[in-house]
Design a protein around this motif. Structure first.
Motif, PDB file in Angstrom:
ATOM      1  N   HIS A 170      -0.624   1.325   6.700  1.00 55.72           N
ATOM      2  CA  HIS A 170      -0.565   0.330   5.620  1.00 55.72           C
ATOM      3  C   HIS A 170      -1.964  -0.114   5.177  1.00 55.72           C
ATOM      4  O   HIS A 170      -2.902   0.640   5.286  1.00 55.72           O
ATOM      5  CB  HIS A 170       0.318  -0.844   6.032  1.00 55.72           C
ATOM      6  CG  HIS A 170       1.630  -0.369   6.580  1.00 55.72           C
ATOM      7  ND1 HIS A 170       2.698  -0.048   5.784  1.00 55.72           N
ATOM      8  CD2 HIS A 170       2.031  -0.092   7.854  1.00 55.72           C
ATOM      9  CE1 HIS A 170       3.693   0.379   6.537  1.00 55.72           C
ATOM     10  NE2 HIS A 170       3.318   0.366   7.805  1.00 55.72           N
ATOM     11  N   GLU A 185       1.557  -6.309   9.948  1.00 52.35           N
ATOM     12  CA  GLU A 185       1.387  -5.011  10.606  1.00 52.35           C
ATOM     13  C   GLU A 185       0.026  -4.385  10.280  1.00 52.35           C
ATOM     14  O   GLU A 185      -0.622  -3.812  11.152  1.00 52.35           O
ATOM     15  CB  GLU A 185       2.524  -4.074  10.170  1.00 52.35           C
ATOM     16  CG  GLU A 185       2.476  -2.728  10.875  1.00 52.35           C
ATOM     17  CD  GLU A 185       3.496  -1.737  10.337  1.00 52.35           C
ATOM     18  OE1 GLU A 185       4.310  -2.110   9.475  1.00 52.35           O
ATOM     19  OE2 GLU A 185       3.465  -0.579  10.789  1.00 52.35           O
ATOM     20  N   HIS A 239       1.233   2.325  13.937  1.00 51.42           N
ATOM     21  CA  HIS A 239       2.137   1.378  13.273  1.00 51.42           C
ATOM     22  C   HIS A 239       2.706   0.359  14.263  1.00 51.42           C
ATOM     23  O   HIS A 239       2.601   0.538  15.477  1.00 51.42           O
ATOM     24  CB  HIS A 239       3.294   2.135  12.614  1.00 51.42           C
ATOM     25  CG  HIS A 239       2.849   2.931  11.436  1.00 51.42           C
ATOM     26  ND1 HIS A 239       3.005   2.504  10.154  1.00 51.42           N
ATOM     27  CD2 HIS A 239       2.200   4.133  11.371  1.00 51.42           C
ATOM     28  CE1 HIS A 239       2.479   3.396   9.337  1.00 51.42           C
ATOM     29  NE2 HIS A 239       1.992   4.401  10.042  1.00 51.42           N
ATOM     30  N   ASP A 241       6.246  -1.596  13.598  1.00 48.02           N
ATOM     31  CA  ASP A 241       7.152  -1.830  12.493  1.00 48.02           C
ATOM     32  C   ASP A 241       8.236  -2.868  12.659  1.00 48.02           C
ATOM     33  O   ASP A 241       8.424  -3.440  13.718  1.00 48.02           O
ATOM     34  CB  ASP A 241       7.778  -0.517  12.077  1.00 48.02           C
ATOM     35  CG  ASP A 241       6.996   0.037  10.924  1.00 48.02           C
ATOM     36  OD1 ASP A 241       7.189  -0.471   9.826  1.00 48.02           O
ATOM     37  OD2 ASP A 241       6.148   0.902  11.172  1.00 48.02           O
ATOM     38  N   GLU A 273       8.642   3.896   6.106  1.00 45.21           N
ATOM     39  CA  GLU A 273       7.229   4.282   6.026  1.00 45.21           C
ATOM     40  C   GLU A 273       6.957   5.102   4.773  1.00 45.21           C
ATOM     41  O   GLU A 273       5.928   4.947   4.142  1.00 45.21           O
ATOM     42  CB  GLU A 273       6.810   5.095   7.260  1.00 45.21           C
ATOM     43  CG  GLU A 273       6.737   4.310   8.541  1.00 45.21           C
ATOM     44  CD  GLU A 273       5.824   3.103   8.462  1.00 45.21           C
ATOM     45  OE1 GLU A 273       4.989   3.042   7.554  1.00 45.21           O
ATOM     46  OE2 GLU A 273       5.960   2.221   9.308  1.00 45.21           O
TER      47      GLU A 273
HETATM   48 ZN   LIG Z   1       4.376   0.896   9.540  1.00 44.00          ZN
END
Ligand SMILES: [Zn+2]
Length: 460
Positions: A170, A185, A239, A241, A273
């Motif tokens: 991200h 995140e 990640h 999530d 994603e």
């Molecule tokens: Zn993610």
């Protein structure tokens, strides 16, 4: 009498007529406002500066530049401006100031005063889970920044470094999952990525490359492309999530699958994603994705070998994480994540945990936990490549030397320093502009250990 009534009718009609004329006139004078600029954000990446205007609805806009002094003008039809520009940090951007005013009573003109000439590109984005309507304005340097020419290090006769590409998930316009108490995140992934890069860079024979170096968005295909440009031996996407079920917790590792996901969670997460590009503002038509058919063919051809490497490595990382953290699934899972579609580079996606789980969000936001996750990935990566080094790498050369019982010496990218009488660890560190702790760590010695004349120290 009859006539009188008719007169009355006529008078009333005339009155109504006058009233409607008046009403029409006043309606045409009151400007019809269609939209509002509610907020404005700016993201700076090495490739461009991105300005995002949050709109209450889709609006018509035009964009043009003016010279002497350089300005970029954005005209928004039937729009009012209510964004606060005071909080924007314009430092290191081509924009020195943002002004706005009302035109034709109902339109808004936004003027960006420019420090340097830019090439601008704009597009509208439709609402998604995170944001509403947006106008995105990308500013590219007209004279491309002189990128420090990457002088390829003269390939050491003893071999090259093993390159690990680390992708913090991200960034910028795309915050990723937002967890308990607003933990984002994108920040958690960046912290883990930096810690991992530091550890890898301290290891002789390895070099880490951060795919994203700050808070900005890079589209998914570009991430793997950057890894390829860096000639990466491994691509790791990090990640943390969200899942629809807040109770879901534990870390997971994913590698690519073309056939379908191994679990419901895997399918759900891959879908989420993969929609990142829409949130990050790269959802417009992209020609780069047109080579999908070719990509699929290539995937089929070369995936088998990289997939088994990804699986093996993923398994090691999972085992390491399992020592201090709960695992979501005990085995490496497979799903069709776009970011993993690099046929030539073993790739894995590490889900450090579920940020939607209050307990895990709290942990993921602490330095010590981020460090543990980074350490778990790092030690698996180090062991894997030390055991199975690419044939042209320094690690392969070093392995050969070790097996032959010969000294290994200095790794590429490291200098060697021979301790002289009167030297102290801190004085040497100062001379090479590094911290004493780092010098000690690279040489696997303790700060309290004495150093002796003639001792060889590695300088990172
Ligand atoms: Zn993610």
């Amino acid at each position: 009498m009859k006539r009188h009534i008719l007169d009355l009718f006529a008078a009333r009609s005339f009155f109504l007529f006058c009233l409607s004329v008046l009403l029409c006139y006043s309606l045409s004078v009151v400007p019809a406002i269609a939209g509002t600029v509610k907020d404005i954000r700016i993201w700076q990446s090495p490739e461009k500066t991105r300005l995002v205007l949050d709109l209450s609805s889709s609006v018509k806009h035009t964009l043009f530049t003016l010279d002497n002094p350089g300005r970029l003008v954005v005209d928004l039809d039937k729009t009012t401006f209510k964004a606060n520009t005071g909080k924007l940090s314009l430092k290191d951007t081509p924009v020195s100031n943002i002004r706005w005013g009302t035109r034709n009573k109902s339109d808004t003109r936004v003027v960006l005063d420019l420090r340097t000439a830019v090439r601008a590109n704009s597009f509208l984005l439709r609402p998604n889970a995170t944001y509403g309507h947006r106008l995105v304005i990308d500013l590219f340097d007209q004279q491309p920044k002189k990128q420090p020419v990457k002088q390829p290090k003269p390939a050491s006769p003893r071999g090259r470094e093993v390159v690990i590409a680390i992708d913090a998930g991200h960034g910028g316009e795309d915050p990723g999952a937002i967890g308990h108490r607003g933990v984002k995140e994108k920040h958690v992934t960046m912290s883990i990525a930096r810690k991992l890069a530091e550890k890898i860079n301290r290891e002789p024979g390895f070099k880490a490359v951060l795919i994203r170096t700050g808070d900005y968005y890079i589209k998914l295909r570009r991430r793997t492309q950057l890894a390829r440009e860096a000639k990466a031996d491994l691509f790791i996407s990090i990640h943390a999530d969200a899942f629809k079920n807040k109770k879901a917790r534990g870390a997971s590792i994913f590698v690519l699958s073309n056939r379908g996901a191994t679990s419901e969670t895997a399918r759900w997460l891959a879908q989420k994603e993969n929609s990142s590009d829409l949130i990050g503002g790269e959802g417009g038509l992209s020609l780069e994705d047109k080579d999908d058919v070719l990509a699929e063919v290539l995937l089929d051809l070369s995936m088998t070998s990289t997939l088994s490497a990804s699986m093996e490595l993923g398994d090691d990382v999972l085992k390491n994480i399992g020592k201090f953290n709960r695992l979501h699934k005990k085995r490496v899972e497979q799903a069709a994540f776009v970011v993993l579609k690099s046929p030539d580079i073993p790739s894995m996606l590490v889900e450090a945990g579920f940020i939607t789980n209050p307990g895990e969000a709290k942990k993921l936001n602490t330095r010590s936990h981020q460090n543990k996750v980074a350490e778990a990935i790092y030690s698996a990566v180090r062991n894997y490549f030390t055991d199975r080094p690419p044939p042209d790498s320094w690690l392969a050369w070093a392995k050969g030397r070790r097996l032959a019982g010969k000294p290994v010496g200095t790794a590429p990218g490291m200098r060697q320093y021979i301790v002289k009488a009167g030297d102290t660890l801190s004085a040497i560190a100062l001379r090479y502009n590094i911290t004493t702790a780092k010098l000690a760590k690279v040489n696997k010695i303790r700060l309290s250990d004495p150093i002796r004349t003639g001792q060889k120290l590695m300088i990172p």
